[in-house]
Design an enzyme around this catalytic site. Structure first.
Site, PDB file in Angstrom:
ATOM      1  N   LYS A 222       0.812  -1.209   0.000  1.00  0.00           N
ATOM      2  CA  LYS A 222       0.000   0.000   0.000  1.00  0.00           C
ATOM      3  C   LYS A 222       0.852   1.269   0.000  1.00  0.00           C
ATOM      4  CE  LYS A 222      -4.255  -1.924   1.905  1.00  0.00           C
ATOM      5  NZ  LYS A 222      -5.230  -1.917   3.024  1.00  0.00           N
ATOM      6  N   ARG A 257      -2.691  -9.921   5.674  1.00  0.00           N
ATOM      7  CA  ARG A 257      -3.221 -10.100   4.321  1.00  0.00           C
ATOM      8  C   ARG A 257      -2.154  -9.632   3.341  1.00  0.00           C
ATOM      9  NH1 ARG A 257      -6.079  -6.900   0.580  1.00  0.00           N
ATOM     10  NH2 ARG A 257      -7.681  -8.026  -0.626  1.00  0.00           N
TER      11      ARG A 257
END
Length: 280
Positions: A222, A257
């Site tokens: 991210k 994740r």
């Protein structure tokens, strides 16, 4: 081994129970043309199915199937199109394997259809905001990942905001029939938060853990990772992702994740061993 966040079990769909005695790895399977780091790689169902099995062989405990990008600036597709993307993949994986399947969707109807096929977990980036989503989750006794996605003021107390949200939303979920033991919490790295706030989540993870609830950390590739190390391309952010997730595990995260499964598994096993050196 007892994990640092002393939650013992997570109850998910089809009567399965995940024993959270180590860090669990959720492998990301984006069945999309436009996800921020791997869009188009697995939009073909056969490639997606092969990737699911590959991640399982690499050590992923859960496969998280998503048919819609939630990257910043994404254009939402309707539920019918999302279902058309994921249905062939879910149908095969649920029918032909014993993999634990999560579905990354905020559409109640997609969640319902997925659970009817045999999926085990609903991963809702809107945090089970919709009463109908909570109704379907309760009906199918799904595992529920409740994510924080509310835009925060840049001066907000990140820990206070997250814990207040989690208390409110878990109470709503339980009131609508979802079992307390079925809920997992995700602080929502990258959703409605500034760069300093996203960093603060990892640095203060222990302070956002709620008693008795599993916690998921989901920062793979991210923007917060890129901004911390010179903004390399998304698919070159694996080392930074490991650093962020390791901080979260040390703070009590039960699951991470990830896109890069083998590296995440190895890092998690070492972190678990550091936390509990006498339980190996």
């Amino acid at each position: 081994m007892t994990h640092s966040n002393a939650v013992k079990d997570w109850h998910i769909g089809c009567g399965k129970i995940i024993r959270l005695d180590r860090t669990y790895i959720m492998g990301i399977l984006n069945v999309t043309p436009d996800s921020f780091s791997d869009g188009g790689s697995y939009s073909d169902p056969e490639k997606a199915i092969a990737r699911a099995y590959e991640m399982a062989e690499q050590g992923a405990d859960i496969i998280d199937v998503g048919g819609q990008s939630t990257r910043p600036g994404h254009i939402a597709i309707p539920p019918e199109e999302e279902w058309l993307r994921i249905q062939p993949v879910l149908n095969r994986l649920c029918r032909d394997s014993d993999l634990i399947i999560s579905v990354d969707t905020y559409y109640p109807e997609v969640a319902r259809l997925s659970m009817e096929l045999g999926a085990h977990i609903i991963n809702d980036v809107t945090g089970f905001r919709e009463p109908l989503m909570r109704k379907y989750a309760a009906l199918h006794q799904a595992g529920c990942i409740v994510m924080h996605d509310i835009q925060l003021d840049e001066n907000a107390d990140i820990c206070g905001e997250l814990t207040a949200f989690f208390r409110k939303r878990t109470a709503e979920c339980i009131a609508d029939g979802i079992g307390r033991e079925s809920i997992c919490l995700d602080p929502g790295v990258g959703f409605g938060k500034s760069y300093p706030q996203n960093l603060a989540i990892a640095g203060n993870f222990r302070n956002i853990c709620l008693e008795d609830y599993p916690m998921l950390a989901a920062a793979s590739r991210k923007r917060v990772i890129g901004m911390s190390c010179g903004n390399p391309p998304a698919n070159e952010r694996m080392p930074g992702t490991i650093a962020y997730h390791t901080a979260c595990i040390l703070g009590g995260a039960n699951m991470i994740r990830v896109h890069d499964v083998p590296q995440a598994v190895q890092a998690a096993r070492v972190t678990d061993a550091i936390l509990h050196p006498y339980n190996e």
